[in-house]
Design a protein around this motif. Structure first.
Motif, PDB file in Angstrom:
ATOM      1  N   GLY A 132       0.720  -0.901   0.181  1.00  0.00           N
ATOM      2  CA  GLY A 132      -0.141  -0.133   0.316  1.00  0.00           C
ATOM      3  C   GLY A 132       0.641   0.806   0.181  1.00  0.00           C
ATOM      4  N   THR A 133       2.182   1.315   0.312  1.00  0.00           N
ATOM      5  CA  THR A 133       2.822   2.289  -0.322  1.00  0.00           C
ATOM      6  C   THR A 133       4.098   2.267  -1.118  1.00  0.00           C
ATOM      7  N   ALA A 134       4.260   3.135  -1.675  1.00  0.00           N
ATOM      8  CA  ALA A 134       5.420   3.325  -2.974  1.00  0.00           C
ATOM      9  C   ALA A 134       7.137   2.781  -2.427  1.00  0.00           C
ATOM     10  N   GLU A 135       7.228   3.247  -1.068  1.00  0.00           N
ATOM     11  CA  GLU A 135       8.739   2.286  -0.519  1.00  0.00           C
ATOM     12  C   GLU A 135       8.520   0.596  -0.830  1.00  0.00           C
ATOM     13  N   VAL A 155      -3.689   1.295  -1.466  1.00  0.00           N
ATOM     14  CA  VAL A 155      -3.881  -0.126  -1.775  1.00  0.00           C
ATOM     15  C   VAL A 155      -4.212  -1.151  -2.988  1.00  0.00           C
ATOM     16  N   ASN A 156      -6.007  -0.122  -3.121  1.00  0.00           N
ATOM     17  CA  ASN A 156      -6.252  -0.847  -5.027  1.00  0.00           C
ATOM     18  C   ASN A 156      -5.878  -0.984  -5.655  1.00  0.00           C
ATOM     19  N   VAL A 157      -5.600   0.540  -6.151  1.00  0.00           N
ATOM     20  CA  VAL A 157      -5.055   0.863  -7.503  1.00  0.00           C
ATOM     21  C   VAL A 157      -3.515   1.828  -7.815  1.00  0.00           C
ATOM     22  N   MET A 158      -2.880   2.211  -6.456  1.00  0.00           N
ATOM     23  CA  MET A 158      -1.618   2.697  -6.958  1.00  0.00           C
ATOM     24  C   MET A 158      -0.639   1.321  -6.431  1.00  0.00           C
ATOM     25  N   SER A 159      -0.725   0.607  -6.046  1.00  0.00           N
ATOM     26  CA  SER A 159       0.045  -0.711  -5.902  1.00  0.00           C
ATOM     27  C   SER A 159       0.261  -1.411  -7.617  1.00  0.00           C
ATOM     28  N   GLY A 160      -0.926  -1.614  -8.090  1.00  0.00           N
ATOM     29  CA  GLY A 160      -0.568  -1.566  -9.408  1.00  0.00           C
ATOM     30  C   GLY A 160      -0.347  -0.972 -10.506  1.00  0.00           C
TER      31      GLY A 160
END
Length: 255
Positions: free
Chosen positions: A59-62, A103-108
């Protein structure tokens, strides 16, 4: 191949299906303990499987960057990490909308950005987004969830066009109500109070909350995984930019 959040539920079923098909599987989970448990269970189910694990809360960019650093290359990416839960629109604060989006969008988005260039250079690859029938049939008690699954559809379609002609396919799979571990936890109290089995409680839920379902029950994680395994296969080379429903007929349309 990398299934995000492959440590449980639909993600684990996908990992098992692809491992049984001969893929080298990198399991992701939020904690080392969850990853170790999933690897042990998958090794028991598919003894000849080649498995690795990376613990990262995507859920995080890191964390997405840490996964890409630990496993720089992948021929198959399954973006199935997701959170859900009912909450009234007027009681859902900004930070909850942001958490669901991350979590649901940016992870992908982040992981596709990391892995797609390598697939394009090899002229072969598969990216799958786990959307939901809730992307089309927005639940009034989970609007903040439904919009993230609609976003996954938009991203998968757009990415399919972006990588056109490279031998890489990008698709979305849309499960309906599925008897995953998370749904079992949600139904546990109802099942205990009614004396029903978990499957019976799931069927009762579908009949009350998804009456348009044609199969009239919840799908199993394995039934959803079967579609993902197919779309990741060599046989699915002409399937791209698609929204592939495994919803039991909940969405009442012939398109």
């Amino acid at each position: 191949m990398i299934p995000t959040n492959g440590a449980c539920g639909i993600g684990f079923a996908i990992a098992k299906g692809l491992a049984a098909s001969g893929a080298i599987v990198v399991l992701n989970g939020r904690s080392p303990a969850a990853v170790d448990k999933a690897i042990a269970a998958l090794k028991n189910a598919v003894p000849d499987a080649t498995l690795r694990g990376v613990a990262a809360d995507l859920g995080t960019a890191e964390a997405c960057a840490a996964l890409a650093k630990a496993e720089p290359h992948a021929d198959i990416l399954v973006n199935n990490i997701g959170i859900y839960g009912p909450q009234d629109f007027f009681e859902t604060p900004d930070e909850e909308w942001t958490r669901f989006f991350d979590v649901n969008v940016m992870s992908g988005v982040r992981l596709s950005r990391s892995y797609l260039p390598g697939m394009m250079r090899k002229n072969w690859g598969r990216v799958v987004f786990l959307s939901s029938e809730s992307a089309l049939n927005i639940p009034s008690d989970m609007i903040h969830y439904g919009f993230t699954k609609t976003a996954a559809l938009s991203i998968s379609r757009g990415l399919a066009k972006r990588v056109a002609g490279t031998g890489v396919t990008v698709n979305a799979v849309l499960p309906g109500p599925t008897l995953s571990e998370g749904v079992e936890a949600m139904l546990k109290d109802t099942a205990n109070k009614s004396g029903q089995s978990m499957a019976a409680a799931g069927t009762a839920f579908v009949r009350e909350h998804r009456p348009s379902s044609i199969i009239g029950r919840m799908a199993t994680p394995e039934e959803v995984a079967n579609m993902v395994v197919y779309v990741c296969s060599m046989q699915a080379s002409a399937t791209t930019g698609a929204a592939l429903r495994v919803d039991g007929g909940v969405v009442d349309t012939i398109a």
